[in-house]
Write an enzyme that holds these catalytic residues in place. Structure first.
Site, PDB file in Angstrom:
ATOM      1  N   VAL A 145      21.641  32.210   7.832  1.00 58.74           N
ATOM      2  CA  VAL A 145      20.110  31.718   8.194  1.00 58.74           C
ATOM      3  C   VAL A 145      19.491  32.979   9.165  1.00 58.74           C
ATOM      4  O   VAL A 145      18.337  33.537   8.733  1.00 58.74           O
ATOM      5  CB  VAL A 145      19.897  30.485   8.326  1.00 58.74           C
ATOM      6  CG1 VAL A 145      18.525  30.203   8.584  1.00 58.74           C
ATOM      7  CG2 VAL A 145      20.278  29.528   7.237  1.00 58.74           C
ATOM      8  N   ASP A 155      32.137  14.846   2.297  1.00 52.77           N
ATOM      9  CA  ASP A 155      32.138  13.943   1.586  1.00 52.77           C
ATOM     10  C   ASP A 155      32.049  14.181   0.159  1.00 52.77           C
ATOM     11  O   ASP A 155      32.573  13.688  -1.102  1.00 52.77           O
ATOM     12  CB  ASP A 155      31.380  12.872   1.430  1.00 52.77           C
ATOM     13  CG  ASP A 155      31.443  12.006   3.055  1.00 52.77           C
ATOM     14  OD1 ASP A 155      32.501  12.129   3.623  1.00 52.77           O
ATOM     15  OD2 ASP A 155      30.449  11.677   3.547  1.00 52.77           O
ATOM     16  N   GLU A 201      51.815   9.257  -5.008  1.00 53.73           N
ATOM     17  CA  GLU A 201      52.264   8.357  -6.101  1.00 53.73           C
ATOM     18  C   GLU A 201      51.140   7.214  -6.564  1.00 53.73           C
ATOM     19  O   GLU A 201      50.973   6.692  -7.656  1.00 53.73           O
ATOM     20  CB  GLU A 201      53.198   7.480  -5.632  1.00 53.73           C
ATOM     21  CG  GLU A 201      54.830   7.961  -5.684  1.00 53.73           C
ATOM     22  CD  GLU A 201      55.100   9.075  -4.867  1.00 53.73           C
ATOM     23  OE1 GLU A 201      54.597   9.362  -3.881  1.00 53.73           O
ATOM     24  OE2 GLU A 201      55.753  10.103  -5.437  1.00 53.73           O
ATOM     25  N   LYS A 245      63.210   8.845  -5.402  1.00 46.10           N
ATOM     26  CA  LYS A 245      62.415   9.834  -4.492  1.00 46.10           C
ATOM     27  C   LYS A 245      62.597   9.074  -3.311  1.00 46.10           C
ATOM     28  O   LYS A 245      63.022   8.093  -2.737  1.00 46.10           O
ATOM     29  CB  LYS A 245      61.080   9.440  -4.915  1.00 46.10           C
ATOM     30  CG  LYS A 245      60.559  10.023  -6.233  1.00 46.10           C
ATOM     31  CD  LYS A 245      59.081   9.903  -6.488  1.00 46.10           C
ATOM     32  CE  LYS A 245      58.319  10.321  -7.875  1.00 46.10           C
ATOM     33  NZ  LYS A 245      57.043  10.514  -7.997  1.00 46.10           N
ATOM     34  N   ARG A 296      54.141   2.380   5.910  1.00 42.64           N
ATOM     35  CA  ARG A 296      53.425   2.617   7.352  1.00 42.64           C
ATOM     36  C   ARG A 296      52.145   3.334   6.951  1.00 42.64           C
ATOM     37  O   ARG A 296      52.010   3.909   5.983  1.00 42.64           O
ATOM     38  CB  ARG A 296      54.148   4.012   8.138  1.00 42.64           C
ATOM     39  CG  ARG A 296      55.590   3.274   8.777  1.00 42.64           C
ATOM     40  CD  ARG A 296      55.214   2.420  10.020  1.00 42.64           C
ATOM     41  NE  ARG A 296      56.777   2.094  10.541  1.00 42.64           N
ATOM     42  CZ  ARG A 296      56.962   2.643  11.512  1.00 42.64           C
ATOM     43  NH1 ARG A 296      56.372   3.799  12.176  1.00 42.64           N
ATOM     44  NH2 ARG A 296      58.211   2.458  12.068  1.00 42.64           N
ATOM     45  N   GLN A 333      39.928  15.101  10.147  1.00 37.83           N
ATOM     46  CA  GLN A 333      39.542  15.872   8.763  1.00 37.83           C
ATOM     47  C   GLN A 333      38.304  16.774   8.988  1.00 37.83           C
ATOM     48  O   GLN A 333      38.175  17.676   8.241  1.00 37.83           O
ATOM     49  CB  GLN A 333      39.086  14.736   7.716  1.00 37.83           C
ATOM     50  CG  GLN A 333      40.223  15.281   6.748  1.00 37.83           C
ATOM     51  CD  GLN A 333      40.035  13.980   5.501  1.00 37.83           C
ATOM     52  OE1 GLN A 333      39.971  13.085   5.831  1.00 37.83           O
ATOM     53  NE2 GLN A 333      39.820  14.589   4.442  1.00 37.83           N
TER      54      GLN A 333
HETATM   55  O1  F6P Z   1      29.612  11.753   6.075  1.00 36.97           O
HETATM   56  C1  F6P Z   1      30.873  12.490   6.697  1.00 36.97           C
HETATM   57  C2  F6P Z   1      31.744  11.385   7.120  1.00 36.97           C
HETATM   58  O2  F6P Z   1      32.581  11.865   7.915  1.00 36.97           O
HETATM   59  C3  F6P Z   1      32.242  10.255   6.452  1.00 36.97           C
HETATM   60  O3  F6P Z   1      33.323  10.552   5.462  1.00 36.97           O
HETATM   61  C4  F6P Z   1      32.424   9.222   7.298  1.00 36.97           C
HETATM   62  O4  F6P Z   1      32.419   7.836   6.746  1.00 36.97           O
HETATM   63  C5  F6P Z   1      31.414   9.266   8.501  1.00 36.97           C
HETATM   64  O5  F6P Z   1      30.988  10.696   8.180  1.00 36.97           O
HETATM   65  C6  F6P Z   1      31.891   9.103   9.877  1.00 36.97           C
HETATM   66  O6  F6P Z   1      30.556   9.095  10.590  1.00 36.97           O
HETATM   67  P1  F6P Z   1      30.604   9.017  12.060  1.00 36.97           P
HETATM   68  O7  F6P Z   1      30.959  10.461  12.530  1.00 36.97           O
HETATM   69  O8  F6P Z   1      29.093   9.084  12.634  1.00 36.97           O
HETATM   70  O9  F6P Z   1      31.531   8.205  12.751  1.00 36.97           O
END
Ligand code: F6P
Length: 323
Positions: A23, A127, A187, A213, A247, A255
């Site tokens: 940008v 998401d 699975e 497995k 577990r 993530q």
């Molecule tokens: O929208 C992205 C996300 O990482 C979702 O997957 C998750 O539920 C949410 O944000 C978590 O939000 P925060 O970082 O505010 O806890």
């Protein structure tokens, strides 16, 4: 138009920095002055602006997160909050705003647009639950992190003959879980969109054990009725029946934090450049996304009114591939 601003809002997503960089640099090329807004809508209301040069956005593309900072703002949902934001931009002569974010953020950009302020959105959320783009910024990196987690879990699960539930993010959308489950060879997969039965999950785990497995993997979406905690609670003390000890690993914000993949750096770059192109053409009130490999825009009116369903073909394939 001379002055524009860019902000990142809501959950950060790997690739946001590439979008900001694009940008700024394509904006400068067009002769715009580009302001960064720190900490999303909260910074917009507080007037936390910084004039960005091409050099200011150097060295950020490989970094996850957003160098401008992000926030979730309740106050911006109020009319007074939005009026304050518009005032801050008017005082600085800022004529248009690029909003990089997901559902909540684009609901915000939509209300600014409805209030008459020129905005362009960029589809960004791990998401992948935003209407108007087949894939949103950050998804590819988040999926690769989840896959790496599965691969690692399989190693230790095999050593101990265990079953693991891996819970991934996604809020009320099961896209990340579905894709991780398919590409990770799980699975079983539990999703918010599809009713699942823990007895069926038990059968899949037991079946893996009977087939010889060395492990079993269940991918659970955080928003599913049967998320990691619910499954662990349900199967408490049932090792004999499952064949494996169960577990759970909740991946959570791990993530979101990765260095963006090639795909996300390119997507962010293309989205950022396209947003500036649309601004320059005077096309406002739209979201920049990608459909079938082509950059497209979708009116924000539509983006906020519609939801993006999971691909039914992938839903059909998932249990077949798990055999
Ligand atoms: O929208 C992205 C996300 O990482 C979702 O997957 C998750 O539920 C949410 O944000 C978590 O939000 P925060 O970082 O505010 O806890």
């Amino acid at each position: 138009m001379k002055r524009v601003a860019v902000l990142t809002s809501g959950g950060d997503a790997p690739g946001m920095n590439a979008a900001i960089r694009a940008v700024v640099r394509t904006g400068l090329e067009r002769g715009f002055e580009v302001y960064g807004v720190r900490h999303g809508y909260r910074g917009l209301m507080a007037g936390d602006f910084v004039l960005l040069s091409a050099r200011d956005v150097g060295g950020i593309m490989q970094r996850g997160g957003t160098f401008l900072g992000s926030a979730r703002s309740e106050e911006f949902r109020t009319e007074a909050g939005r009026a304050q934001a518009v005032r801050q931009m008017a005082e600085r002569g800022i004529e248009a705003l690029v909003v990089i974010g997901g559902n909540g953020s684009q609901a915000g950009s939509h209300s600014l647009w409805k209030a008459g302020f020129p905005v362009v959105g960029i589809a960004s959320t791990i998401d992948n639950d935003l209407y108007g783009s087949d894939v949103t910024l950050g998804v590819d990196t988040a999926l690769n992190i989840a896959l790496e987690a599965i691969d690692r879990l399989k190693v230790t699960a095999s050593s101990h003959q265990r079953a693991f539930v891996l819970e991934v993010m996604g809020r009320q959308c099961g896209y990340l879980a579905l894709m991780t489950g398919i590409a990770g060879g799980a699975e079983a997969i539990t999703l918010p969109e599809v009713e699942s039965d823990p007895e069926q999950v038990a059968e899949e785990i037991r079946d893996a054990y009977k087939k010889g497995k060395p492990h079993a993997i269940v991918v659970a979406a955080e928003g599913a009725r049967w998320n990691a905690q619910a499954l662990v609670d349900y199967f408490k003390g049932q090792r004999e029946r499952l064949g494996f000890e169960l577990r759970a690993t909740v991946l959570g914000h791990v993530q979101r934090g990765g260095s963006p993949t090639f795909a996300d750096r390119m997507l962010g770059t293309r989205f950022g450049a396209e947003a500036v192109e649309r601004l320059a053409r005077g096309e406002f009130g739209v979201l920049v996304g990608i459909r079938r490999g082509e950059l497209v825009t979708t009116p924000l009116d539509e983006v906020v009114a519609r939801t993006k369903p999971l691909d039914p073909e992938l839903l059909r394939l998932a249990p077949i591939l798990a055999r």
